[in-house]
Design a protein around this motif. Sequence first.
Motif, PDB file in Angstrom:
ATOM      1  N   MET A 230      -0.315   3.544   9.449  1.00 63.84           N
ATOM      2  CA  MET A 230      -0.645   2.113   9.553  1.00 63.84           C
ATOM      3  C   MET A 230      -1.978   1.818   8.869  1.00 63.84           C
ATOM      4  O   MET A 230      -2.136   0.812   8.186  1.00 63.84           O
ATOM      5  N   PHE A 231      -2.935   2.727   9.055  1.00 62.56           N
ATOM      6  CA  PHE A 231      -4.246   2.546   8.428  1.00 62.56           C
ATOM      7  C   PHE A 231      -4.085   2.493   6.905  1.00 62.56           C
ATOM      8  O   PHE A 231      -4.619   1.622   6.231  1.00 62.56           O
ATOM      9  N   HIS A 232      -3.299   3.424   6.389  1.00 60.94           N
ATOM     10  CA  HIS A 232      -3.133   3.479   4.933  1.00 60.94           C
ATOM     11  C   HIS A 232      -2.437   2.217   4.416  1.00 60.94           C
ATOM     12  O   HIS A 232      -2.840   1.640   3.407  1.00 60.94           O
ATOM     13  N   MET A 233      -1.406   1.797   5.139  1.00 61.61           N
ATOM     14  CA  MET A 233      -0.623   0.649   4.666  1.00 61.61           C
ATOM     15  C   MET A 233      -1.401  -0.657   4.790  1.00 61.61           C
ATOM     16  O   MET A 233      -1.384  -1.492   3.890  1.00 61.61           O
ATOM     17  N   LEU A 234      -2.088  -0.817   5.900  1.00 61.29           N
ATOM     18  CA  LEU A 234      -2.728  -2.116   6.146  1.00 61.29           C
ATOM     19  C   LEU A 234      -4.169  -2.182   5.655  1.00 61.29           C
ATOM     20  O   LEU A 234      -4.679  -3.270   5.403  1.00 61.29           O
ATOM     21  N   VAL A 235      -4.821  -1.053   5.533  1.00 62.71           N
ATOM     22  CA  VAL A 235      -6.214  -1.074   5.072  1.00 62.71           C
ATOM     23  C   VAL A 235      -6.326  -0.559   3.637  1.00 62.71           C
ATOM     24  O   VAL A 235      -6.602  -1.329   2.705  1.00 62.71           O
ATOM     25  N   THR A 236      -6.069   0.731   3.447  1.00 66.77           N
ATOM     26  CA  THR A 236      -6.292   1.320   2.112  1.00 66.77           C
ATOM     27  C   THR A 236      -5.500   0.594   1.017  1.00 66.77           C
ATOM     28  O   THR A 236      -6.064   0.172   0.006  1.00 66.77           O
ATOM     29  N   GLN A 237      -4.186   0.473   1.244  1.00 67.01           N
ATOM     30  CA  GLN A 237      -3.362  -0.135   0.183  1.00 67.01           C
ATOM     31  C   GLN A 237      -3.747  -1.592  -0.059  1.00 67.01           C
ATOM     32  O   GLN A 237      -3.736  -2.075  -1.194  1.00 67.01           O
ATOM     33  N   MET A 238      -4.116  -2.280   1.011  1.00 71.02           N
ATOM     34  CA  MET A 238      -4.470  -3.698   0.845  1.00 71.02           C
ATOM     35  C   MET A 238      -5.840  -3.851   0.169  1.00 71.02           C
ATOM     36  O   MET A 238      -6.043  -4.773  -0.624  1.00 71.02           O
ATOM     37  N   VAL A 239      -6.771  -2.926   0.461  1.00 65.88           N
ATOM     38  CA  VAL A 239      -8.063  -2.953  -0.230  1.00 65.88           C
ATOM     39  C   VAL A 239      -7.827  -2.718  -1.734  1.00 65.88           C
ATOM     40  O   VAL A 239      -8.405  -3.387  -2.585  1.00 65.88           O
ATOM     41  N   PHE A 240      -6.940  -1.808  -2.031  1.00 64.53           N
ATOM     42  CA  PHE A 240      -6.558  -1.540  -3.422  1.00 64.53           C
ATOM     43  C   PHE A 240      -6.062  -2.817  -4.101  1.00 64.53           C
ATOM     44  O   PHE A 240      -6.482  -3.168  -5.197  1.00 64.53           O
ATOM     45  N   LEU A 241      -5.157  -3.491  -3.411  1.00 67.96           N
ATOM     46  CA  LEU A 241      -4.535  -4.699  -3.966  1.00 67.96           C
ATOM     47  C   LEU A 241      -5.579  -5.783  -4.220  1.00 67.96           C
ATOM     48  O   LEU A 241      -5.580  -6.448  -5.250  1.00 67.96           O
ATOM     49  N   LYS A 242      -6.473  -5.921  -3.260  1.00 65.69           N
ATOM     50  CA  LYS A 242      -7.496  -6.973  -3.366  1.00 65.69           C
ATOM     51  C   LYS A 242      -8.551  -6.587  -4.408  1.00 65.69           C
ATOM     52  O   LYS A 242      -8.905  -7.393  -5.274  1.00 65.69           O
ATOM     53  N   ALA A 243      -9.027  -5.335  -4.325  1.00 65.48           N
ATOM     54  CA  ALA A 243     -10.134  -4.930  -5.198  1.00 65.48           C
ATOM     55  C   ALA A 243      -9.691  -4.815  -6.652  1.00 65.48           C
ATOM     56  O   ALA A 243     -10.407  -5.234  -7.557  1.00 65.48           O
ATOM     57  N   LEU A 244      -8.496  -4.260  -6.883  1.00 69.31           N
ATOM     58  CA  LEU A 244      -8.089  -4.026  -8.276  1.00 69.31           C
ATOM     59  C   LEU A 244      -7.341  -5.205  -8.890  1.00 69.31           C
ATOM     60  O   LEU A 244      -7.303  -5.348 -10.104  1.00 69.31           O
ATOM     61  N   ALA A 245      -6.705  -6.039  -8.050  1.00 69.21           N
ATOM     62  CA  ALA A 245      -5.924  -7.127  -8.636  1.00 69.21           C
ATOM     63  C   ALA A 245      -6.355  -8.496  -8.128  1.00 69.21           C
ATOM     64  O   ALA A 245      -5.914  -9.520  -8.648  1.00 69.21           O
ATOM     65  N   GLY A 246      -7.193  -8.528  -7.105  1.00 71.79           N
ATOM     66  CA  GLY A 246      -7.654  -9.814  -6.556  1.00 71.79           C
ATOM     67  C   GLY A 246      -6.537 -10.641  -5.945  1.00 71.79           C
ATOM     68  O   GLY A 246      -6.626 -11.856  -5.856  1.00 71.79           O
ATOM     69  N   LEU A 247      -5.461  -9.967  -5.509  1.00 70.25           N
ATOM     70  CA  LEU A 247      -4.323 -10.721  -4.972  1.00 70.25           C
ATOM     71  C   LEU A 247      -4.469 -10.973  -3.472  1.00 70.25           C
ATOM     72  O   LEU A 247      -5.083 -10.183  -2.759  1.00 70.25           O
ATOM     73  N   ASP A 248      -3.865 -12.065  -3.030  1.00 68.96           N
ATOM     74  CA  ASP A 248      -3.942 -12.435  -1.611  1.00 68.96           C
ATOM     75  C   ASP A 248      -3.111 -11.454  -0.763  1.00 68.96           C
ATOM     76  O   ASP A 248      -1.910 -11.277  -0.978  1.00 68.96           O
ATOM     77  N   ILE A 249      -3.775 -10.850   0.209  1.00 74.84           N
ATOM     78  CA  ILE A 249      -3.127  -9.813   1.021  1.00 74.84           C
ATOM     79  C   ILE A 249      -2.047 -10.388   1.943  1.00 74.84           C
ATOM     80  O   ILE A 249      -0.971  -9.830   2.099  1.00 74.84           O
ATOM     81  N   GLY A 250      -2.362 -11.536   2.539  1.00 74.06           N
ATOM     82  CA  GLY A 250      -1.426 -12.155   3.483  1.00 74.06           C
ATOM     83  C   GLY A 250      -0.082 -12.442   2.818  1.00 74.06           C
ATOM     84  O   GLY A 250       0.981 -12.141   3.368  1.00 74.06           O
ATOM     85  N   ILE A 251      -0.150 -13.011   1.617  1.00 78.09           N
ATOM     86  CA  ILE A 251       1.088 -13.340   0.900  1.00 78.09           C
ATOM     87  C   ILE A 251       1.857 -12.062   0.597  1.00 78.09           C
ATOM     88  O   ILE A 251       3.071 -11.976   0.803  1.00 78.09           O
TER      89      ILE A 251
END
Length: 421
Positions: A230-251
């Motif tokens: 859960m940590f990897h899916m909700l934290v690490t992967q989402m930080v990746f998405l936000k930091a590298l692509a600037g995409l909205d996590i909620g969406i």
Amino acid sequence: MNLANKVLVALALGIIVGLGLNFSDLANHPWVDQNIIGGLFHVIGKLFVNSLKMLVVPLVLFSLIPGIIGIGDISLLGRIGTKAIVLYLVTTAIAITTAIVFAAGFGIGKGMSIPSDVSFAGKESSSFSDILIGIIPTNPVAAMANGDMLSIIFFSIFFGIALLSVAKQSKELIGLIEQINAVVMHMVTMVMYFAPIAVFCLVAKAIAELGIDLLAQLAGYVLVLLLALMFHMLVTQMVFLKALAGLDIGIFLKKIRTAQLFAFSTSSSGATIPVTLRTVQQRLGVDRAVSSFSVPFGATINMDGTAMMQGVATVFIANMYGVELGTGDFVMVIATAVLASIGTAAVPAVGLVMLTLVFNQVGLPVEGIGIILGVDRLLDMVRTAVNVTGDAVVTSVVAKSENRMDLDIYNDPEAGMIEDT
Ligand code: ASP
């Protein structure tokens, strides 16, 4: 109610019915076992998984060829491929490192006694050089018949590149492939209409057959692994998405849910490819040029969740057997798990085969895997959902970095949603 919500309700009902069958001991009643769990649930679930698998090869072939035409430039193809491979490997390495830290932090397995009846025979897996050689199929039809994903990807890319070079004379063929692609995509949507009933059957069966006693005995292992996943899916992967692509996590989380539910129910990233591909293209707005390559490739080589299971299992079994593992051993575990994820198919329970490789590398007793075997079914479901999320994250990051993502589609909550007819 839209389809995504219906699938969610089906999943919840499946869990409730499965638990009911399990706790009431009805699951062990011969008639129920044979006709309901092993009969009705099994047949409906299998029919559905087969329908998904049936679409994987045509979908990859007819989506990847026009995808290559869409890229139109070989150097861009190389760049997309390199970025995807690097991100897939890096995220998997981070995943297993996280898992090891969690497991070591909680000290799971310490002081637990080893059950006397453990057994697990390790399976042979192909060597790295064989995997490399196998990427070029001697017979593309055989590769398609066997579902050898890396070979199919290679053939499709090669075919696409050749077609690109003769595009002027081949307009009709390109048009035809586009049309077939549209038909196969529509077949995916049609199959997805049956998801609610199928997900219910798959989940009810899996939960009914779960050994609850065993789950309680191995609670430490199960809980730490679930927490790390859960940590990897909700934290690490989402930080990746936000930091590298600037995409909205909620969406992202909202839109990826259907693919996650399919992955959870089928325990197979491979069978989920049609749904993942549809989701990233039509819901997240990733151009076919990136997604048609990155999704099937990711389903084959990117297994964050599976690698995490290996990390936690290694620490758990080492502690149980009183084997001291040093930093060098852990580096070896990480390297082996990352390499093994490339060479193994995205099918249920393949993680256990990879675990054999890891255990052999660091000299842990392979039969120790027998201890965690009984709870692997449930964990396989969860880690497959994490695997598929990772495929979609990397695909989105690569697409965004190459300007191959339609943000209007990404930000539109209704885009690509399957409504009820
Ligand atoms: N079931 C996983 C997948 O298909 C692989 C595994 O962890 O066993 O992604």
